[in-house]
Design a protein around this motif. Structure first.
Motif, PDB file in Angstrom:
ATOM      1  N   GLU A 183       0.837  -1.203   0.000  1.00 47.66           N
ATOM      2  CA  GLU A 183       0.000   0.000   0.000  1.00 47.66           C
ATOM      3  C   GLU A 183       0.872   1.254   0.000  1.00 47.66           C
ATOM      4  OE1 GLU A 183      -3.957   0.946   2.443  1.00 47.66           O
ATOM      5  OE2 GLU A 183      -2.139   1.307   3.628  1.00 47.66           O
ATOM      6  N   VAL A 184       0.579   2.184  -0.928  1.00 45.31           N
ATOM      7  CA  VAL A 184       1.334   3.434  -0.998  1.00 45.31           C
ATOM      8  C   VAL A 184       0.439   4.659  -0.863  1.00 45.31           C
ATOM      9  CG1 VAL A 184       3.277   2.492  -2.299  1.00 45.31           C
ATOM     10  CG2 VAL A 184       1.272   3.370  -3.535  1.00 45.31           C
ATOM     11  N   ALA A 185      -0.895   4.475  -0.831  1.00 41.54           N
ATOM     12  CA  ALA A 185      -1.822   5.585  -0.597  1.00 41.54           C
ATOM     13  C   ALA A 185      -3.179   5.011  -0.244  1.00 41.54           C
ATOM     14  CB  ALA A 185      -1.938   6.496  -1.811  1.00 41.54           C
ATOM     15  N   SER A 186      -3.981   5.779   0.503  1.00 41.49           N
ATOM     16  CA  SER A 186      -5.325   5.327   0.833  1.00 41.49           C
ATOM     17  C   SER A 186      -6.175   6.506   1.277  1.00 41.49           C
ATOM     18  CB  SER A 186      -5.295   4.260   1.940  1.00 41.49           C
ATOM     19  OG  SER A 186      -4.882   4.831   3.167  1.00 41.49           O
ATOM     20  N   ARG A 187      -7.493   6.324   1.201  1.00 39.03           N
ATOM     21  CA  ARG A 187      -8.472   7.242   1.754  1.00 39.03           C
ATOM     22  C   ARG A 187      -9.565   6.394   2.400  1.00 39.03           C
ATOM     23  NH1 ARG A 187      -4.835   9.918   0.337  1.00 39.03           N
ATOM     24  NH2 ARG A 187      -4.826  11.970  -0.692  1.00 39.03           N
ATOM     25  N   ALA A 188     -10.221   6.953   3.442  1.00 35.67           N
ATOM     26  CA  ALA A 188     -11.197   6.181   4.188  1.00 35.67           C
ATOM     27  C   ALA A 188     -12.633   6.541   3.844  1.00 35.67           C
ATOM     28  CB  ALA A 188     -10.972   6.362   5.690  1.00 35.67           C
ATOM     29  N   ASP A 189     -12.823   7.493   2.906  1.00 34.00           N
ATOM     30  CA  ASP A 189     -14.190   7.884   2.547  1.00 34.00           C
ATOM     31  C   ASP A 189     -14.211   8.392   1.110  1.00 34.00           C
ATOM     32  OD1 ASP A 189     -12.871  10.289   2.787  1.00 34.00           O
ATOM     33  OD2 ASP A 189     -13.929  10.917   4.600  1.00 34.00           O
ATOM     34  N   ASN A 190     -15.352   8.933   0.683  1.00 30.12           N
ATOM     35  CA  ASN A 190     -15.468   9.448  -0.679  1.00 30.12           C
ATOM     36  C   ASN A 190     -14.403  10.500  -0.937  1.00 30.12           C
ATOM     37  OD1 ASN A 190     -18.207   8.735   0.480  1.00 30.12           O
ATOM     38  ND2 ASN A 190     -18.669   8.703  -1.703  1.00 30.12           N
ATOM     39  N   SER A 191     -13.699  10.364  -2.023  1.00 32.07           N
ATOM     40  CA  SER A 191     -12.661  11.324  -2.385  1.00 32.07           C
ATOM     41  C   SER A 191     -12.823  11.661  -3.860  1.00 32.07           C
ATOM     42  CB  SER A 191     -11.263  10.741  -2.129  1.00 32.07           C
ATOM     43  OG  SER A 191     -11.067  10.437  -0.770  1.00 32.07           O
ATOM     44  N   LEU A 192     -13.396  12.834  -4.126  1.00 36.47           N
ATOM     45  CA  LEU A 192     -13.627  13.214  -5.515  1.00 36.47           C
ATOM     46  C   LEU A 192     -12.397  13.848  -6.143  1.00 36.47           C
ATOM     47  CD1 LEU A 192     -17.283  14.580  -5.296  1.00 36.47           C
ATOM     48  CD2 LEU A 192     -16.469  12.288  -5.874  1.00 36.47           C
ATOM     49  N   LYS A 193     -11.414  14.228  -5.323  1.00 34.27           N
ATOM     50  CA  LYS A 193     -10.140  14.706  -5.866  1.00 34.27           C
ATOM     51  C   LYS A 193      -9.058  14.429  -4.829  1.00 34.27           C
ATOM     52  CE  LYS A 193      -9.121  19.108  -6.180  1.00 34.27           C
ATOM     53  NZ  LYS A 193      -9.050  20.513  -6.634  1.00 34.27           N
ATOM     54  N   ALA A 194      -8.199  13.455  -5.103  1.00 32.76           N
ATOM     55  CA  ALA A 194      -7.118  13.100  -4.192  1.00 32.76           C
ATOM     56  C   ALA A 194      -5.835  12.922  -4.998  1.00 32.76           C
ATOM     57  CB  ALA A 194      -7.453  11.822  -3.428  1.00 32.76           C
ATOM     58  N   ARG A 195      -4.745  13.414  -4.463  1.00 34.42           N
ATOM     59  CA  ARG A 195      -3.481  13.418  -5.204  1.00 34.42           C
ATOM     60  C   ARG A 195      -2.354  12.994  -4.265  1.00 34.42           C
ATOM     61  NH1 ARG A 195      -3.076  18.953  -7.914  1.00 34.42           N
ATOM     62  NH2 ARG A 195      -4.665  18.044  -9.260  1.00 34.42           N
ATOM     63  N   ASP A 196      -1.531  12.064  -4.729  1.00 35.34           N
ATOM     64  CA  ASP A 196      -0.380  11.600  -3.953  1.00 35.34           C
ATOM     65  C   ASP A 196       0.773  11.316  -4.903  1.00 35.34           C
ATOM     66  OD1 ASP A 196      -1.311  11.239  -1.045  1.00 35.34           O
ATOM     67  OD2 ASP A 196      -2.861  10.149  -2.132  1.00 35.34           O
ATOM     68  N   PHE A 197       1.955  11.040  -4.313  1.00 38.52           N
ATOM     69  CA  PHE A 197       3.096  10.695  -5.156  1.00 38.52           C
ATOM     70  C   PHE A 197       4.082   9.834  -4.386  1.00 38.52           C
ATOM     71  CE2 PHE A 197       4.072  14.774  -3.173  1.00 38.52           C
ATOM     72  CZ  PHE A 197       5.380  14.634  -2.726  1.00 38.52           C
ATOM     73  N   LEU A 198       4.928   9.161  -5.143  1.00 42.89           N
ATOM     74  CA  LEU A 198       5.971   8.299  -4.606  1.00 42.89           C
ATOM     75  C   LEU A 198       7.314   8.854  -5.073  1.00 42.89           C
ATOM     76  CD1 LEU A 198       5.898   5.544  -2.993  1.00 42.89           C
ATOM     77  CD2 LEU A 198       6.463   4.461  -5.179  1.00 42.89           C
ATOM     78  N   THR A 199       8.254   9.002  -4.135  1.00 40.09           N
ATOM     79  CA  THR A 199       9.607   9.444  -4.486  1.00 40.09           C
ATOM     80  C   THR A 199      10.530   8.237  -4.481  1.00 40.09           C
ATOM     81  OG1 THR A 199       9.238  11.610  -3.466  1.00 40.09           O
ATOM     82  CG2 THR A 199      11.507  10.984  -3.916  1.00 40.09           C
ATOM     83  N   LEU A 200      11.054   7.888  -5.648  1.00 37.96           N
ATOM     84  CA  LEU A 200      12.010   6.785  -5.789  1.00 37.96           C
ATOM     85  C   LEU A 200      13.415   7.321  -5.528  1.00 37.96           C
ATOM     86  CD1 LEU A 200      10.604   5.251  -9.095  1.00 37.96           C
ATOM     87  CD2 LEU A 200       9.967   4.668  -6.754  1.00 37.96           C
ATOM     88  N   LYS A 201      14.238   6.544  -4.821  1.00 42.46           N
ATOM     89  CA  LYS A 201      15.585   6.986  -4.454  1.00 42.46           C
ATOM     90  C   LYS A 201      16.593   5.875  -4.716  1.00 42.46           C
ATOM     91  CE  LYS A 201      13.830   9.907  -0.679  1.00 42.46           C
ATOM     92  NZ  LYS A 201      13.977  10.231   0.765  1.00 42.46           N
ATOM     93  N   VAL A 202      17.728   6.243  -5.336  1.00 43.80           N
ATOM     94  CA  VAL A 202      18.782   5.275  -5.653  1.00 43.80           C
ATOM     95  C   VAL A 202      20.126   5.819  -5.183  1.00 43.80           C
ATOM     96  CG1 VAL A 202      19.939   3.932  -7.443  1.00 43.80           C
ATOM     97  CG2 VAL A 202      17.526   4.544  -7.710  1.00 43.80           C
ATOM     98  N   GLY A 203      20.860   5.009  -4.439  1.00 43.34           N
ATOM     99  CA  GLY A 203      22.236   5.318  -4.084  1.00 43.34           C
ATOM    100  C   GLY A 203      23.149   4.206  -4.578  1.00 43.34           C
ATOM    101  N   ILE A 204      24.384   4.556  -4.943  1.00 45.67           N
ATOM    102  CA  ILE A 204      25.341   3.524  -5.370  1.00 45.67           C
ATOM    103  C   ILE A 204      26.709   3.811  -4.763  1.00 45.67           C
ATOM    104  CG2 ILE A 204      24.170   3.058  -7.559  1.00 45.67           C
ATOM    105  CD1 ILE A 204      26.528   4.624  -8.904  1.00 45.67           C
ATOM    106  N   SER A 205      27.512   2.754  -4.661  1.00 44.02           N
ATOM    107  CA  SER A 205      28.908   2.878  -4.249  1.00 44.02           C
ATOM    108  C   SER A 205      29.795   2.670  -5.472  1.00 44.02           C
ATOM    109  CB  SER A 205      29.247   1.842  -3.174  1.00 44.02           C
ATOM    110  OG  SER A 205      29.298   0.538  -3.751  1.00 44.02           O
ATOM    111  N   GLY A 206      31.082   2.826  -5.275  1.00 40.57           N
ATOM    112  CA  GLY A 206      32.019   2.638  -6.375  1.00 40.57           C
ATOM    113  C   GLY A 206      32.132   1.206  -6.831  1.00 40.57           C
ATOM    114  N   THR A 207      31.560   0.259  -6.087  1.00 36.14           N
ATOM    115  CA  THR A 207      31.640  -1.157  -6.461  1.00 36.14           C
ATOM    116  C   THR A 207      30.466  -1.612  -7.326  1.00 36.14           C
ATOM    117  OG1 THR A 207      30.459  -1.879  -4.462  1.00 36.14           O
ATOM    118  CG2 THR A 207      32.856  -1.667  -4.312  1.00 36.14           C
ATOM    119  N   GLN A 208      29.459  -0.747  -7.495  1.00 35.34           N
ATOM    120  CA  GLN A 208      28.297  -1.146  -8.289  1.00 35.34           C
ATOM    121  C   GLN A 208      28.680  -1.202  -9.766  1.00 35.34           C
ATOM    122  OE1 GLN A 208      25.273  -1.986  -6.906  1.00 35.34           O
ATOM    123  NE2 GLN A 208      24.667  -2.701  -8.925  1.00 35.34           N
TER     124      GLN A 208
END
Length: 278
Positions: free
Chosen positions: A236-261
């Motif tokens: 689950e990445v978002a939810s609402r518990a009742d009627n939602s005629l306009k709802a907006r959400d987002f997911l932030t993806l994050k990547v880190g690497i070392s010199g061995t990747q």
């Protein structure tokens, strides 16, 4: 008839009028006489009388990802008006992301453009992750959210690479809805993968990959409080518990690497699933 905070499913009158009344902004189904009531069982439902109420449930779900090539510097944000260095390529109804201090601890918000000025974009409303961005022109940017793919910039050991996937949802469902996420594979290039986050925070110089949701009140996952791993089953990445005629959400993806990747082109497919809580 409806607005952001009420809805009239139908009205009832003694006589006269038409069965259905409409305009550009509302629809009313009229009822004549007396409705006798509703009968139902496990296999049928009967609305007796003329005309019985007709309920049209409304559900819509749109997903849009960050276009990294559309980057422009942001210099200020006052209310819902963001000033940028160039408005070329931006238009009314574009979805955008406004990002403060892009990178490990970036603060983001998304919205839809309603007015394009000489050097400004006016946004209908800004949805953030509990903290609003403060734009001062230092490492602050605006991006269009317009694609179905999210090409990361070249990975670097010195910074956390980020990308945003946003969505608009509308659900005329009295008990609300949930949005779920799953992956087809880890972030992979050939036989090489970038490991899932395990310590709650993606860090520059460390091989790890995770994501965090703007919805700060999740009960079905940890995406609201920590950088969390994406796996091959529903999360689950978002939810609402009742009627939602306009709802907006987002997911932030994050990547880190070392010199061995190992070098490579790392890819995966993410699937977002909207489920009404019927």
């Amino acid at each position: 008839m409806s607005s952001s905070n009420y809805q009239i499913q139908w009205d009832s009158i003694g006589q006269g009028g038409e069965n259905t009344s409409t305009s550009a902004s509302y629809k009313v189904r009229d009822t004549f006489g007396t409705i006798q009531g509703v009968s139902s069982s496990t296999s049928f439902r009967q609305d007796t009388g003329f005309r019985a109420g007709v309920y049209d449930p409304t559900v819509s779900f749109s997903v849009f990802s960050q276009d990294t090539s559309s980057q422009v510097a942001a210099t200020s944000l006052v209310g819902n008006v963001v000033t940028i260095t160039s408005v070329v390529g931006y238009a009314v109804d574009d979805y955008i992301a406004v990002i403060q201090d892009q990178g490990t601890s970036q603060i983001s918000a998304i919205g839809r453009v309603t007015v394009v000025g000489g050097s400004t974009l006016t946004i209908d409303e800004l949805k953030d992750g509990g903290v609003a961005p403060v734009i001062d022109g230092s490492s602050d940017f605006v991006y269009k959210l317009s694609g179905s793919s999210l090409p990361f910039n070249t990975f670097s050991t010195s910074v956390v690479n980020t990308g945003i996937v946003g969505w608009d949802a509308a659900a005329d469902v009295s008990s609300g809805y949930s949005v779920f996420l799953f992956e087809d594979q880890n972030l992979t290039s050939g036989t090489d993968t970038i490991p899932d986050i395990s310590d709650g925070s993606v860090t520059a110089g460390v091989n790890e990959y995770g994501a965090r949701s703007s919805d700060t009140s999740l009960t079905g996952s940890t995406f609201d409080t920590t950088d969390s791993p994406i796996i091959g089953s529903f999360q689950e990445v978002a939810s609402r518990a009742d009627n939602s005629l306009k709802a907006r959400d987002f997911l932030t993806l994050k990547v880190g690497i070392s010199g061995t990747q190992p070098n490579g082109t790392y890819t995966q497919t993410l699937t977002f699933v909207f489920v009404g809580n019927y």
